[in-house]
Design an enzyme around this catalytic site. Structure first.
Site, PDB file in Angstrom:
ATOM      1  CG  HIS A 350     -13.889 -40.662  23.441  1.00  0.00           C
ATOM      2  ND1 HIS A 350     -14.412 -40.049  24.512  1.00  0.00           N
ATOM      3  CD2 HIS A 350     -13.729 -41.944  23.617  1.00  0.00           C
ATOM      4  CE1 HIS A 350     -14.379 -41.190  25.346  1.00  0.00           C
ATOM      5  NE2 HIS A 350     -13.870 -42.177  24.833  1.00  0.00           N
ATOM      6  CB  SER A 351     -17.834 -41.102  23.790  1.00  0.00           C
ATOM      7  OG  SER A 351     -19.035 -41.536  24.199  1.00  0.00           O
ATOM      8  CG  LEU A 352     -22.630 -37.711  21.816  1.00  0.00           C
ATOM      9  CD1 LEU A 352     -23.839 -38.705  21.274  1.00  0.00           C
ATOM     10  CD2 LEU A 352     -23.188 -36.821  22.929  1.00  0.00           C
ATOM     11  CB  SER A 354     -17.285 -41.448  17.103  1.00  0.00           C
ATOM     12  OG  SER A 354     -18.136 -42.317  17.708  1.00  0.00           O
TER      13      SER A 354
END
Length: 527
Positions: A350-352, A354
């Protein structure tokens, strides 16, 4: 004689002798009272801190049954460990403590619960301690058996519990400022409600999870310690993933699950924020953080600064090492605890998170992608089915006339696999043969398909730190992994099947790194 006989007859009618099947009224009362009492059915609970408050949560029915069977087995409970919650927690029965298996979490207390109380301001019932619950049960048994109620007990905390009748049992707290002899019930505030047995309190008992695990998913969080708008941790958010997955199995695949055709998906969290901020960086940040707008600055330090940390080679190395080592450690432990697992593994970020996973996957090098000379030679043999010699390989490509060129330059198969189009051009190899050689001898499963501009200096030549591009396929596409060149990306001990990116900033970061586009045919090296 007749008067005597009639008198005896009256006595026999007024005071009949008891029949063999009859019993005294006392015996009837005693037997009825004894038959009314039934031992209470226990259920196991564990304590959890929610919003800085202790909350007692029941184990699911299967876990509670396993704990009760282990408790009643007659064996010594010390050292006895019972896995619960799908194997994610272990209950040490002798200690009455519950420990997380795959991540760091404070151990919590476990109780075998039979009696509960709840005040007006309490949302849930709280179980009494096991020892005091036993005292309550014994008192209740005597009250039911003898039909003598209004039993008064005093708890270890000098609180008063009165059993008025089976339907009314109350718990009085000591009044503030009570003397050492304790307050009387009339001096106390509003009493708490006391309940016996799980069936008399309103609580949801969930069914157990399927034992069979078909797939494993690792979830890597983004910036900061909180993972959603409710400021919950990664463990809590992953618990929601798991709950939703189990609900979907019940609603969409109920028949297949009942026939045991499918099991379940296990979701496990991967935490990198805590190890990063335990390196002492928070102390350094605190030293240079201005005192103005205190809350905003600390929120920024805990969240947005993680993006800058990841762009720093030093802290980026810490982050990728933590993520990869955690996924490898958890995977190894998972296989040890689930030796029959035959399913695949997927990863989600999720977010960073990924972006971190994207960089790790892009820079994976399995046995087919090493740049080591000996391994490169082996790669060619494995991927192409080549004969051992360079001469036979060139003959297969109908390029035998160039054998003398490579012999003169002392280039063998391993060295040829490392040659670029420029190297072959300097050897005097024409364009057509160059393309054939590069396409054939280049190790397979190389992460090709990333395009970035090649900055030119003022003189028109490429800058020394510009990325080299592949000439074997699409011109201008990178032939190396994406990521920071100064970071050594660790290997995973398994090959993920699927990569999920939630709220992903990958496109933005690749653009900042100078990449123009990703080829539609691009794939990760180990996929």
């Amino acid at each position: 004689m007749s008067s005597v006989g009639s008198h005896q007859e009256q006595l026999s009618q007024s005071d009949p002798s008891p029949s063999p099947n009859s019993c005294s009224s006392f015996e009837l009362i005693d037997m009825d009272a004894a038959s009314l009492y039934e031992p209470v059915s226990p259920h196991w609970f564990y304590c959890k801190i929610i919003d800085s408050k202790e909350t007692w949560i029941p184990f699911n029915s299967e876990d509670s049954q396993q704990l009760e069977e282990a408790y009643g087995s007659g064996k010594d409970c010390n050292g006895r460990v019972v896995p619960t919650d799908g194997g994610r927690y272990d209950v040490h029965l002798g200690e009455r403590m519950r420990y997380a298996v795959y991540w760091d979490e404070l151990a919590t207390e476990v109780r075998r619960c039979t009696w509960f109380y709840k005040g007006d301001k309490d949302n849930k019932y709280v179980p009494y301690t096991e020892s005091f619950s036993q005292v309550l049960e014994e008192t209740y048994m005597l009250a039911v058996t003898l039909d003598e109620w209004k039993k008064k007990l005093e708890s270890p905390n000098r609180e008063i519990i009165i059993l008025h009748n089976p339907k009314l049992m109350v718990h009085y707290q000591p009044a503030p400022g009570a003397d050492e002899w304790g307050p009387t019930p009339t001096e106390q505030g509003r009493p708490r409600t006391v309940k016996r047995g799980l069936e008399n309190i309103s609580v949801d008992i969930h069914c157990g999870e399927p034992l069979q695990i078909d797939h494993l998913v690792f979830i890597v969080h983004g910036i900061g310690p909180a993972c959603d708008l409710r400021f919950r941790s990664i463990v809590q958010c992953v618990n929601d993933f798991r709950s939703v997955s189990l609900s979907l199995l019940q609603t969409h695949f109920k028949k297949a699950q009942e026939n045991q055709q499918i099991g379940r998906v296990e979701f496990l969290p991967v935490n990198w924020h805590s190890p990063l901020h335990s390196t002492g960086v928070d102390v350094d940040l605190q030293r240079i953080t201005l005192p103005s707008i205190n809350r905003l600055r600390h929120f920024t330090n805990d969240t947005i600064l993680d993006v800058f940390f990841y762009n720093s080679p030093t802290y980026c190395q810490t982050i990728v090492d933590t993520v990869a080592s955690e996924m490898n450690r958890i995977y190894t432990l998972f296989l040890h605890r689930n030796p029959d697992f035959k399913g695949g593994v997927s990863i989600a970020g999720h977010s960073l998170g990924s972006l971190i996973l994207f960089d790790i996957l892009t820079n994976q090098k399995d046995s087919l992608g090493d740049n080591d000379t000996e391994k490169a030679s082996l790669n060619i043999d494995m991927a192409q089915g080549d004969t051992p010699t360079l001469e036979e390989a060139l003959k297969k490509l109908q390029l035998s006339e160039f054998c003398s060129v490579f012999e003169k330059e002392q280039v063998d198969k391993a060295a040829l696999a490392l040659c670029t189009d420029t190297d072959l051009q300097e050897m005097g190899i024409p364009l057509g043969p160059r393309k054939k050689i590069l396409n054939y001898f280049r190790p397979t499963k190389t992460p090709t398909g990333i395009n970035r501009p090649s900055p030119q200096s003022a003189s028109g030549t490429s800058m020394s730190n510009a990325p080299k591009t592949s000439e074997s396929g699409n011109d201008g596409f990178l032939d190396v992994g994406i990521g920071q060149g100064s970071v050594k990306y660790p290997r995973l001990i398994y090959k993920p099947e699927i990569f999920f990116a939630f709220g992903s900033p990958i496109g933005m970061f690749l653009t900042v790194r100078g990449l123009r586009r990703i080829d539609p045919n691009y794939r990760f090296p180990t996929f």
